[in-house]
Each structure stands twice: as structure tokens, then as C-alpha cells.
Scaffold this active site. Structure first.
Site, PDB file in Angstrom:
ATOM      1  CG  HIS A  24      -6.654   4.210  -8.042  1.00 21.84           C
ATOM      2  ND1 HIS A  24      -6.489   3.911  -9.366  1.00 21.84           N
ATOM      3  CD2 HIS A  24      -5.913   3.306  -7.372  1.00 21.84           C
ATOM      4  CE1 HIS A  24      -5.688   2.870  -9.482  1.00 21.84           C
ATOM      5  NE2 HIS A  24      -5.328   2.479  -8.291  1.00 21.84           N
ATOM      6  CG  HIS A  29       0.541  -4.507  -3.768  1.00 21.51           C
ATOM      7  ND1 HIS A  29       1.363  -3.405  -3.696  1.00 21.51           N
ATOM      8  CD2 HIS A  29      -0.410  -4.192  -4.693  1.00 21.51           C
ATOM      9  CE1 HIS A  29       0.923  -2.480  -4.540  1.00 21.51           C
ATOM     10  NE2 HIS A  29      -0.151  -2.934  -5.138  1.00 21.51           N
ATOM     11  CD  GLU A  87      -2.675   0.629  -5.176  1.00 19.10           C
ATOM     12  OE1 GLU A  87      -2.145  -0.224  -5.913  1.00 19.10           O
ATOM     13  OE2 GLU A  87      -3.280   1.629  -5.614  1.00 19.10           O
ATOM     14  CG  ASP A 144      -5.987  -2.353  -3.729  1.00 19.13           C
ATOM     15  OD1 ASP A 144      -4.907  -1.867  -3.343  1.00 19.13           O
ATOM     16  OD2 ASP A 144      -6.123  -2.896  -4.835  1.00 19.13           O
ATOM     17  CG  HIS A 185       0.301  -1.575  -9.253  1.00 20.60           C
ATOM     18  ND1 HIS A 185      -0.654  -1.109  -8.398  1.00 20.60           N
ATOM     19  CD2 HIS A 185       0.515  -0.576 -10.150  1.00 20.60           C
ATOM     20  CE1 HIS A 185      -1.028   0.091  -8.732  1.00 20.60           C
ATOM     21  NE2 HIS A 185      -0.362   0.444  -9.779  1.00 20.60           N
ATOM     22  CG  ASP A 220      -2.184  -5.140  -7.724  1.00 20.84           C
ATOM     23  OD1 ASP A 220      -3.178  -5.489  -7.059  1.00 20.84           O
ATOM     24  OD2 ASP A 220      -1.684  -4.003  -7.650  1.00 20.84           O
ATOM     25  CE1 TYR A 275      -6.233  -4.754 -11.316  1.00 23.39           C
ATOM     26  CE2 TYR A 275      -4.320  -5.775 -12.329  1.00 23.39           C
ATOM     27  CZ  TYR A 275      -4.955  -5.261 -11.218  1.00 23.39           C
ATOM     28  OH  TYR A 275      -4.307  -5.250 -10.012  1.00 23.39           O
ATOM     29  CG  HIS A 300      -7.616  -6.817  -7.561  1.00 21.46           C
ATOM     30  ND1 HIS A 300      -8.370  -6.177  -6.610  1.00 21.46           N
ATOM     31  CD2 HIS A 300      -6.431  -6.164  -7.582  1.00 21.46           C
ATOM     32  CE1 HIS A 300      -7.673  -5.179  -6.081  1.00 21.46           C
ATOM     33  NE2 HIS A 300      -6.483  -5.159  -6.652  1.00 21.46           N
TER      34      HIS A 300
HETATM   35 FE1  FEO Z   1      -1.750  -2.197  -6.593  1.00 25.19          FE
HETATM   36 FE2  FEO Z   1      -4.626  -4.036  -6.013  1.00 25.19          FE
HETATM   37  O1  FEO Z   1      -3.281  -2.766  -5.657  1.00 25.19           O
END
Ligand code: FEO
Length: 403
Positions: free
Chosen positions: A28, A82, A84, A86, A146, A165, A193, A226
Site C-alpha cells: 500500500h 487484526h 487488515e 494482509d 495498528h 503488527d 516499518y 510480519h
Molecule cells: Fe495493519 Fe499487517 O496489517
């Protein structure tokens, strides 16, 4: 069932079953030079539980890694830390394939998953626990770290904190543990990050780090969504880095960021850089058609000054510079001084427009903006050098007195 992709063991009961996205370069709008991972974790408890899923195109990789341990339909619970995409993009398909007894998320997470996919999932309380039979998960909301729905989950049996995250980075590697990876690489990617994802929420990061000891969680493994899994003294190391970055303490370093049409603004940038260096300030000089906005923001994380330059084009800031300034503004950096510069032909609005944008970001202007008509001559470049030297003085003072 495809079982080409295998699980990786994290602890006695926890297994990594995520996906490695080696080739992603645009997350993104964030340049992910080293790819990323979408980590998902399978807990082999009495109630078999999957923590998070992966980005939609990696659904089969996730299912294959799960199938390399157990038949996926044996999963009882899925916890979405989370929402989001991903981490939740494949959730509807995984629910379809696994048919879990229940799916859990924070209260905000239930709303987000409903809005994203029309899913009805069960809310968990902040501080609540989920009984997995022979062990339990405890949930702690980490709103805005996040997203508003974000929470972390703690597995008591193996002392694992699943931090979504939190404490992650975009880094695709064959290694799963941080102690198997070069620290310099991890520090660079973790900083990038933090700067691009977490910076606006720095006060909340500081609060979380302050609250963490009081939660009474004995953390032996820190497992983000991640990048590498943290263990041993690397846990204290990454927590310490996050604490440092959240403070945004300025160092005696200036980031000169600009674009140029016919090389004049580039000349000015280099002359200012020379003055800064002469004044003892470390410089990162970044032309925006050579440096990505996400790398500029990373360099700003420990900088004391931002010096932004643009030629005037059609009475405006050059588009790449405007893009950067809007991007930086959203990330709410703190503790920066700044200045503007640029060349112009006949109207010259860009320098003043940059100054306005810097002021909107609470960047204190440390020097009058510099404008050169068409091409800067030797005298103009000498003024730029002096400007750099004057800013260096203020940057040095800032680095000693703030943070
Ligand atoms: Fe806030 Fe890895 O998504």
C-alpha cells in the site's frame, strides 16, 4: 490437499503456518525491498487454534502448511488479532475450508470483519481469556497499533505473545527466528516499518511499552504477523528500539529531500548539504526520483532537520515533492526543524508552499527559504552553503536538548 509447504515449529505447541511474499515491492505505497511475510500460527492445544490468516492470494500456502501438521478441519478456533487484509484477506475462504467451531476478534474487530466480509464472529473482552482446554489465551486490546481493532493474544503454556503488527517488519527470509538473521538488516527493516506504519501512534507505543510489565505476561516468544519471531535477548532489543523510535529523539542529522527539473534545485541541495557537513551535521540527500517516500520517512525517524526543495512548476510544488509532504504530514513526525529551497523561472511559489506545509506539520522553520532564479550562480550557491551551516548549528542544539 497440497502439503508442499511445511510448518515451522516455534514452541512445543505453536507452529508457524504463514506465507512468505518474496516478491512484493509495493505494500500500500510502502516500498518493500525485501518482501514480507504474513505470519499465522497454529496452536496444538486441546482446542486447536489458528492465530490470524494470510493475504488472500496465499490462502493455499497457509492451508498446505496447516495440512503438513494436521487435517485443517480439526481446527476448532480461529482468532483474528487484526482485521487488515494482509491478515484477514483469506479468512472467509479459510473459514469455508476449516469450518471452525468459532472465530474470535476484539469488539472492534468483529465490526471490521463484518464490514470487510460480512462475517459474524464472536467478540472477546479486553483482558478476557479463551479456554483451550489444556492451556488458555489472554487477549489485550492494542487499539490503533495498528488499527482500532488490533489486539494481542498471550498463550500461557508456552509464554508466547502473538503481537500482530506489533514488533513486525517487512522482511521475507527463509529463517523464522530473529537470532538467525543479521541484526543490521532487521534494525533497518524494523525502523522502516515503524516509521511508515506506527509513527503516528508513537504515544500509544510508549504507553504500551510502559504498561507491558504491569500486565504480568512472562514473554519468552514474541510472535508478530510480519517478519521474524523474537526470542532470547532479541525481545528486549526490539522493545528497546521501539521505545527509542517512539520518542523520535532528534540526532544531529539532516534529510535534504527534493526533486529537480533541469538540475538547478539539485545544485542548491548539494550546496546546502556541503554547508551542513561543514557545520558538523550528518546529511542524507535524497532526490525523489532516486529515493522512495518510504525510505525518506525512515531516514527522518532519527533526524533533527528536514530541508525540502522543489522547482516551481505551473505555480505549484513539483508533484513528487507534494506527494512526499502529504505522506509525511499523515505520519505526524515530531521534533524536527526545517527549511525550504528551490529554483524558479518567473513565479516561484513552491518554496513558500513548502514552508506552509512544514508549518502545518509543526516543523519549526530554522532558516529563511532559498530561491534561485533559473540557475544558481556562484554567489547563490555560497548563500546556500551558509544556509546549510546555519541550520547545522540549530540541528546540533536540537539534538542535545530534545528527546
Ligand atoms: Fe495493519 Fe499487517 O496489517
Amino acid at each position: 490437499m497440497n502439503t508442499t509447504f511445511k510448518f515451522r515449529r516455534i514452541t512445543e505447541h505453536v507452529h508457524w503456518v504463514g506465507a512468505i511474499d518474496w516478491n512484493i515491492r509495493d505494500f500500500h505505497g510502502y516500498l518493500t525491498n525485501r518482501g514480507t511475510t504474513y505470519n499465522a500460527y497454529l496452536i496444538l492445544a486441546d482446542k486447536i487454534t489458528l492465530i490470524d490468516t494470510v493475504k488472500a492470494p496465499f490462502k493455499n500456502e497457509l492451508l498446505a502448511r496447516i495440512a503438513s501438521i494436521i487435517e485443517p478441519t480439526k481446527i476448532d478456533y480461529i482468532v483474528s488479532n487484526h482485521s487488515e487484509m494482509d491478515h484477514s484477506g483469506s479468512l472467509p475462504q479459510i473459514i469455508e475450508a476449516v469450518k471452525p467451531e468459532k472465530v474470535f476478534a476484539s469488539k472492534m474487530g468483529t465490526k471490521a470483519l463484518k464490514a470487510h466480509f460480512g462475517l459474524d464472529v464472536a467478540p472477546v473482552e479486553n483482558g478476557g481469556t479463551l479456554d483451550l482446554g489444556n492451556m488458555a489465551l489472554t487477549f489485550v486490546e492494542t487499539k490503533m497499533l495498528h488499527w482500532p481493532d488490533s489486539m494481542v493474544s498471550y498463550l500461557d503454556a508456552d509464554k508466547v505473545l502473538f503481537s500482530q503488527d506489533g514488533f513486525g517488519m517487512h522482511l521475507a527470509t527463509s529463517e523464522r527466528f530473529s537470532d538467525e538473521i543479521d541484526r543490521a538488516v532487521m534494525e533497518q527493516e524494523a525502523a522502516k516499518y515503524f516509521a511508515n506504519i506506527l509513527l503516528p501512534y508513537s504515544p500509544l507505543v510508549e504507553k504500551l511499552l510502559a504498561d507491558l510489565p504491569g500486565l504480568g505476561l512472562d514473554i519468552e516468544i514474541l510472535a508478530p504477523d510480519h517478519g521474524p519471531v523474537w526470542r532470547g535477548d532479541n525481545i528486549g532489543w526490539i522493545l528497546g528500539l521501539w521505545g527509542k523510535w517512539a520518542k523520535q529523539s532528534p540526532t544531529n542529522k539532516a534529510v535534504i529531500v527534493y526533486d529537480t527539473m533541469w538540475g538547478s534545485t539539485d545544485l542548491i541541495a548539494r550546496a546546502i548539504a556541503d554547508g551542513l557537513i561543514e557545520g558538523g551535521t550528518s546529511v542524507e540527500l535524497m532526490k525523489l526520483r532516486a529515493s522512495h517516500r518510504s525510505d525518506v520517512v525512515t531516514e527522518l525517524l532519527d533526524a533533527g532537520a528536514i530541508i525540502a526543495g522543489s522547482p516551481t512548476i505551473n505555480n505549484n510544488i513539483f508533484p513528487t515533492v507534494a506527494d512526499l509532504l502529504y505522506y509525511i504530514k499523515g505520519l505526524k513526525p515530531k521534533n524536527l526543524i526545517g527549511a525550504a529551497f528551490g529554483s524558479y523561472g518567473w513565479s516561484g511559489e513552491a518554496v513558500g508552499q513548502i514552508e506552509e506545509k512544514l508549518k502545518e506539520m509543526n516543523v519549526e522553520l530554522a532558516h529563511e527559504g532559498f530561491k534561485a532564479n533559473y540557475v544558481p550562480d556562484a554567489e547563490a550557491l555560497e548563500s546556500c552553503r551558509k544556509m546549510g551551516k546555519a541550520i547545522a548549528k540549530k540541528c546540533e542544539v536540537l539534538s542535545r536538548t530534545v528527546g
